[in-house]
Scaffold this active site. Structure first.
Site, short mmCIF file in Angstrom:
data_model
loop_
_atom_site.label_atom_id
_atom_site.label_comp_id
_atom_site.label_asym_id
_atom_site.label_seq_id
_atom_site.Cartn_x
_atom_site.Cartn_y
_atom_site.Cartn_z
CG ASP A 1 -61.39 -36.45 91.19
OD1 ASP A 1 -60.44 -36.80 90.46
OD2 ASP A 1 -61.64 -36.99 92.28
N GLY A 2 -61.88 -37.02 88.02
CA GLY A 2 -62.40 -38.18 87.29
C GLY A 2 -61.93 -38.28 85.85
N GLY B 1 -59.04 -39.32 84.74
CA GLY B 1 -58.31 -40.57 84.55
C GLY B 1 -59.28 -41.74 84.38
CG HIS C 1 -55.65 -34.97 82.20
ND1 HIS C 1 -56.39 -34.97 83.35
CD2 HIS C 1 -54.55 -35.72 82.48
CE1 HIS C 1 -55.77 -35.67 84.29
NE2 HIS C 1 -54.65 -36.14 83.78
CG ASN D 1 -52.47 -32.89 90.64
OD1 ASN D 1 -53.31 -32.04 90.34
ND2 ASN D 1 -52.82 -34.06 91.14
C1 FPP Z 1 -58.42 -34.76 88.00
O1 FPP Z 1 -58.68 -36.00 87.37
C2 FPP Z 1 -58.01 -33.71 87.06
C3 FPP Z 1 -56.80 -33.08 87.03
C4 FPP Z 1 -55.70 -33.41 87.95
C5 FPP Z 1 -56.48 -32.05 86.03
C6 FPP Z 1 -57.58 -31.14 85.57
C7 FPP Z 1 -57.19 -30.51 84.30
C8 FPP Z 1 -58.01 -30.24 83.26
C9 FPP Z 1 -59.46 -30.49 83.30
C10 FPP Z 1 -57.48 -29.69 81.96
C11 FPP Z 1 -56.78 -28.38 81.93
C12 FPP Z 1 -57.38 -27.29 82.73
C13 FPP Z 1 -57.55 -26.00 82.37
C14 FPP Z 1 -57.99 -25.06 83.42
C15 FPP Z 1 -57.37 -25.48 81.02
P1 FPP Z 1 -57.82 -37.25 87.79
O2 FPP Z 1 -56.67 -37.35 86.85
O3 FPP Z 1 -57.48 -37.17 89.23
O4 FPP Z 1 -58.84 -38.42 87.53
P2 FPP Z 1 -58.97 -39.80 88.33
O5 FPP Z 1 -59.32 -39.44 89.74
O6 FPP Z 1 -60.07 -40.51 87.63
O7 FPP Z 1 -57.66 -40.50 88.21
#
Ligand code: FPP
Length: 237
Positions: A19-20, A22, A36, A67
């Site tokens: 998480d995190g 964004g 990402h 998501n």
């Molecule tokens: C959460 O951060 C992250 C995700 C929803 C996606 C995770 C994906 C990756 C790390 C890349 C691809 C993965 C693989 C396995 C190749 P958020 O967007 O919720 O961040 P925020 O809470 O700060 O908004």
């Protein structure tokens, strides 16, 4: 208190809510997708660290059922990233003897992502040092409901239903429950991840945002886990 990893007390299975991304991007004045993209580096580091340490199963929450409700452009970017990451990393998985698998409603993924996954899963199927499980279009409630639907379809007699049998209907049926769940970015929530499987899992939260997560952060979480006493509802004696 231990300061280093005890190789005789390793969790077999570690699950991570990444998480995190964004917030990491926003703090740099960039679009969420930038976060990402940088999250992929953290994935690579963590997978490598887990294999080196001797973890047998690593489950990463890469895309939740919820998501899908993100803006279309972000969903598309995440899917594109998934395809390219798997394409780029399959060789590393082979070199490190790591098997790839997935949990979740992967039938809902775009065809390109499905094809890439099928290819990598097939290619790595005989690897046995560690299994990397990507949770994709996954949620714990979806999984439990799915299990119940299957049980009803198979007309399983309620008299025969127990925890062992129920577990066989979950997407994690051949995987031990995680002993440790890590969540980055300072959020203290489960967010619909592995609800059944985390009944006795130790939870570890770190303020580190996912794109900054490195091998040392992963090791720190394992050491923290090893300094805990797990009682499974019993007393210490
Ligand atoms: C959460 O951060 C992250 C995700 C929803 C996606 C995770 C994906 C990756 C790390 C890349 C691809 C993965 C693989 C396995 C190749 P958020 O967007 O919720 O961040 P925020 O809470 O700060 O908004």
């Amino acid at each position: 208190m231990r300061q280093t990893i005890d190789p005789h007390n390793l969790p077999q299975h570690i699950a991570i809510t990444m998480d995190g991304n964004g917030r990491w991007a926003k703090s740099r004045g960039k679009l969420r997708v930038f976060g990402h993209r940088n999250g992929v580096k953290a994935v690579r580091e963590t997978v490598e660290a887990a294999a080196e340490i001797g973890i047998k199963f690593l489950t990463l929450y890469a895309f939740s059922t919820e998501n899908w409700d993100r803006p279309e452009s972000e969903v598309n970017a995440l899917m594109t990233l998934l395809v390219s990451a798997i394409n780029n990393e399959t060789k590393t998985l082979m070199d490190n003897n790591i098997k790839l698998s997935t949990i979740g409603a992967t039938q809902n993924l775009p065809q390109k992502a499905k094809n890439q996954l099928i290819k990598a899963i097939e290619k790595t199927k005989n690897n046995n040092r560690m299994t990397l499980i990507l949770a994709l279009s996954y949620s714990g409630k979806w999984e439990i409901l799915n299990a119940v639907k299957e049980l009803i379809k198979k007309r399983v007699n309620p008299k025969n239903l127990n925890e062992q049998l129920f577990q066989q209907y979950l997407t994690t049926k051949n995987v031990p429950d995680p002993e440790l769940l890590i969540r980055t970015s300072g959020e203290h929530r489960i967010s619909n991840f592995l609800l059944w499987q985390i009944a006795y899992t130790e939870l570890y939260f770190t303020e580190t945002l996912w794109p900054d997560f490195r091998k040392d952060d992963f090791k720190k979480a394992i050491i923290d886990y090893q300094n805990r006493e797990r009682r499974f509802g019993k007393t210490a004696e």
